[in-house]
Design a protein around this motif. Structure first.
Motif, PDB file in Angstrom:
ATOM      1  N   LEU A  69       0.691  -1.055  -0.087  1.00 42.53           N
ATOM      2  CA  LEU A  69      -0.076  -0.055   0.077  1.00 42.53           C
ATOM      3  C   LEU A  69       0.835   1.455  -0.044  1.00 42.53           C
ATOM      4  O   LEU A  69       0.745   2.276  -0.799  1.00 42.53           O
ATOM      5  N   ASP A  70       1.913   1.440   0.915  1.00 36.58           N
ATOM      6  CA  ASP A  70       2.763   2.456   0.810  1.00 36.58           C
ATOM      7  C   ASP A  70       3.346   2.652  -0.691  1.00 36.58           C
ATOM      8  O   ASP A  70       3.228   3.742  -0.966  1.00 36.58           O
ATOM      9  N   THR A  71       3.714   1.603  -1.269  1.00 35.47           N
ATOM     10  CA  THR A  71       4.410   1.730  -2.532  1.00 35.47           C
ATOM     11  C   THR A  71       3.423   2.121  -3.758  1.00 35.47           C
ATOM     12  O   THR A  71       3.651   2.996  -4.686  1.00 35.47           O
ATOM     13  N   LEU A  72       2.402   1.559  -3.739  1.00 33.91           N
ATOM     14  CA  LEU A  72       1.264   1.688  -4.889  1.00 33.91           C
ATOM     15  C   LEU A  72       0.426   2.831  -4.573  1.00 33.91           C
ATOM     16  O   LEU A  72      -0.015   3.342  -5.387  1.00 33.91           O
ATOM     17  N   VAL A  73       0.089   3.490  -3.402  1.00 26.96           N
ATOM     18  CA  VAL A  73      -0.897   4.450  -3.015  1.00 26.96           C
ATOM     19  C   VAL A  73       0.110   5.894  -3.045  1.00 26.96           C
ATOM     20  O   VAL A  73      -0.704   6.902  -3.527  1.00 26.96           O
ATOM     21  N   LYS A  74       1.216   5.877  -2.776  1.00 25.57           N
ATOM     22  CA  LYS A  74       1.948   6.988  -2.597  1.00 25.57           C
ATOM     23  C   LYS A  74       1.986   7.823  -3.892  1.00 25.57           C
ATOM     24  O   LYS A  74       2.113   9.114  -3.896  1.00 25.57           O
ATOM     25  N   ASP A  75       2.262   7.128  -4.969  1.00 28.16           N
ATOM     26  CA  ASP A  75       2.428   7.856  -6.235  1.00 28.16           C
ATOM     27  C   ASP A  75       1.106   7.877  -7.056  1.00 28.16           C
ATOM     28  O   ASP A  75       0.960   8.624  -8.203  1.00 28.16           O
TER      29      ASP A  75
END
Length: 199
Positions: free
Chosen positions: A119-125
């Motif tokens: 989630l941190d990787t896919l949502v931040k961008d």
């Protein structure tokens, strides 16, 4: 390996979970070592399914993958993405079951750490889209106690308050994906916009 079940619309959730659960049970019987079962980490309502998510190994014009041509011998092995989809299976554009891999997942030591990193990787961008309801339903192991589930839900909601839904599911190796489950304060039914707009 870690998995996500992506569903196009909350309207299709019940049928998609039933179909994906049947597919996953068949896949595990045929292709998976029962002692090293892939972990389903969540069910994500995403209108675009996996269309804009990164591939584990990007397929570029100079990469030898997916039948592409190679123009330089030194570029035969494309760089692995930190996190991406290795493979996926879908049905009629309604749902997609994705297997994810990458260094950031292999360095995580628990399903909760992998869930955070995904989630941190896919949502931040992702670009903010207030018109789209966020809805990520965590999926837990049947052995997880209610205290553990409550703790993990609280951690997820503190990081992604507008994405994490009020309900969750369980990936039971014998019964398949079961749920939704919720707290006494939150009735166990899925509604459009359960988690509010994506931040």
């Amino acid at each position: 390996m870690s998995m996500l079940l992506l569903i196009r619309s909350v309207d299709h959730t019940e049928a998609a979970i039933r179909q994906a659960s049947d597919y996953l049970a068949h896949h595990r019987r045929q292709f998976t070592d029962p002692h090293h079962r892939d972990t389903l980490l969540g069910i994500w309502i995403r209108p675009e399914l996996d269309a804009d998510l990164p591939a584990s190994i990007p397929c570029g014009p100079s990469a030898q993958i997916c039948g592409c041509t190679v123009d330089e011998p030194s570029r035969r092995h494309p760089t692995e993405a930190p996190l991406g989809i290795r493979t996926s299976s879908s049905l009629s554009g309604l749902w997609s079951l994705c297997w994810l891999d990458g260094p950031v997942l292999r360095q995580a030591h628990s399903p909760q750490q992998r869930r955070h990193r995904i989630l941190d990787t896919l949502v931040k961008d992702a670009a903010p889209q207030a018109s789209r309801p966020g809805a990520f339903f965590p999926v837990f192991d049947p052995a997880d106690s209610s205290d553990i589930v409550d703790q993990r839900l609280a951690e997820l909601r503190s990081r992604h308050p507008h994405l994490i839904a009020t309900h969750w599911f369980v990936d039971d190796p014998e019964r398949g994906i079961t749920g939704p489950r919720g707290t006494a304060e939150a009735p166990c039914r899925l509604e459009r916009g359960t988690a509010g707009p994506r931040s």
